[in-house]
Design a protein around this motif. Structure first.
Motif, short mmCIF file in Angstrom:
data_model
loop_
_atom_site.label_atom_id
_atom_site.label_comp_id
_atom_site.label_asym_id
_atom_site.label_seq_id
_atom_site.Cartn_x
_atom_site.Cartn_y
_atom_site.Cartn_z
N ALA A 140 6.99 -2.19 3.66
CA ALA A 140 7.25 -1.94 2.23
C ALA A 140 6.21 -2.64 1.37
CB ALA A 140 8.65 -2.41 1.87
N ALA A 141 5.85 -3.87 1.76
CA ALA A 141 4.83 -4.61 1.00
C ALA A 141 3.49 -3.89 1.04
CB ALA A 141 4.70 -6.02 1.58
N GLN A 142 3.11 -3.37 2.20
CA GLN A 142 1.85 -2.63 2.30
C GLN A 142 1.87 -1.39 1.41
OE1 GLN A 142 1.60 -1.97 6.53
NE2 GLN A 142 0.57 -3.92 6.93
N ALA A 143 3.01 -0.67 1.39
CA ALA A 143 3.11 0.55 0.58
C ALA A 143 3.02 0.24 -0.90
CB ALA A 143 4.41 1.27 0.89
N LEU A 144 3.52 -0.92 -1.31
CA LEU A 144 3.55 -1.29 -2.73
C LEU A 144 2.36 -2.16 -3.13
CD1 LEU A 144 7.35 -2.19 -2.95
CD2 LEU A 144 6.24 -0.14 -3.87
N TYR A 145 1.48 -2.47 -2.18
CA TYR A 145 0.34 -3.35 -2.44
C TYR A 145 0.80 -4.72 -2.94
CZ TYR A 145 -2.20 1.02 -1.98
OH TYR A 145 -2.70 2.22 -1.52
N LEU A 146 1.86 -5.24 -2.31
CA LEU A 146 2.38 -6.56 -2.61
C LEU A 146 2.36 -7.39 -1.35
CD1 LEU A 146 5.55 -5.59 -4.71
CD2 LEU A 146 3.38 -6.45 -5.61
#
Length: 303
Positions: free
Chosen positions: A22-28
């Protein structure tokens, strides 16, 4: 009050399954995602995640809230589309994600037509094979997807995107010039059960379509070589590395000298291509203009 930005984080976790993904998808960063989810749990007053070692899964409350997050995201998309529709004129930028053959045969001719009919519309194109089209669309990195229907698209993203059929085309058999079936008018796939096969990589819908067609002919293809580039596939066939099934629209720019192309005998596999937009954006004037252009291009090709 629930922060809608945190709902987006919850939706990404539901889509991708892990905090890291999820972090990779949101650039977080993963820690930022975890902090946002913890804050959302505080706002809601209920646990949204069950932690099992390093893995997490949504609780029943989290699943319900993720469903509302999808609906809220779609409503925000509709609001933006309505605002755009009220603006004078149709100007702006649209990003289209499509696989290579569709770019060549459909998207590129559409760009030419749109320059004349809607000079204020700028179209950016991203080459995206297989399910990467869906990911770009859902992530907001593309506005329109031109993608191939496969088993994964039948249901998984129904609440996130709206699809419309664009065109369907058959696959043809590509054989080396000295193949025993090269002189036939058409080819029964079962006759190729003993041959090595050349296919796109697993994950590409064409790979799945080829394997399924062979299974329906009652054999499992022995895949010897893999390439998502149909020119490379045909070049390998030409030198006797194997046989292949190639979508018909990909053949004009891919066929190597000396290969033999034959239709499949009986009911062969069909590649079904669709357009998709995120739910809520379907009335945006820029997207409607782009989708209409794609449909008109396909209609002209089928005349």
């Amino acid at each position: 009050m629930i922060d809608p930005r945190r709902l987006r984080v919850l939706r990404a976790l539901a889509d991708h399954g892990t905090v890291t993904a999820a972090a990779q998808a949101l650039y977080l960063s993963p820690s930022a995602v975890s902090q946002q989810l913890a804050a959302l749990e505080g706002e809601v007053g209920h646990a949204l995640l069950e932690r099992r070692g390093r893995a997490v899964r949504l609780t029943a409350t989290g699943t319900v809230l993720a469903g509302h997050a999808t609906k809220i995201a779609a409503q925000l998309e509709r609001a933006e589309a309505d605002v755009a529709a009220c603006a004078a004129g149709v100007t702006g930028e649209v990003t289209v994600a499509a696989f290579a053959t569709a770019i060549t045969e459909v998207v590129a001719p559409t760009l030419v037509a749109l320059r004349e009919l809607a000079p204020g519309v700028r179209v950016r194109v991203k080459d995206a094979e297989g399910r990467e089209c869906h990911r770009l669309l859902i992530a907001g990195e593309a506005d329109v997807a031109v993608a191939v229907e496969d088993r994964e698209t039948l249901g998984r993203w129904d609440d996130r995107m709206l699809r419309e059929p664009l065109y369907a085309e058959p696959f043809d058999v590509v054989l080396p010039p000295d193949h025993p079936r090269a002189g036939a008018a058409d080819v029964d796939l079962a006759a190729l059960a003993g041959d090595p096969w050349i296919t796109p990589w697993p994950g590409n819908p064409v790979h799945d379509a080829v394997v399924l067609a062979c299974q329906e002919a009652r054999f499992q293809p022995r895949v010897a070589s893999l390439s998502d580039d149909f020119r490379a596939v045909c070049a390998l066939v030409a030198v006797g590395a194997g046989v292949a099934l190639v979508p018909r629209s990909a053949l004009p720019g891919a066929v190597a000298e000396g290969v033999v192309v034959r239709p499949v005998r009986g009911r062969g596999p069909i590649r079904k291509v669709f357009t998709a937009v995120r739910a809520g954006t379907e009335h945006h004037p820029l997207l409607r203009q782009a989708l209409a252009g794609l449909r008109e291009t396909v209609a002209a090709l089928l005349v």
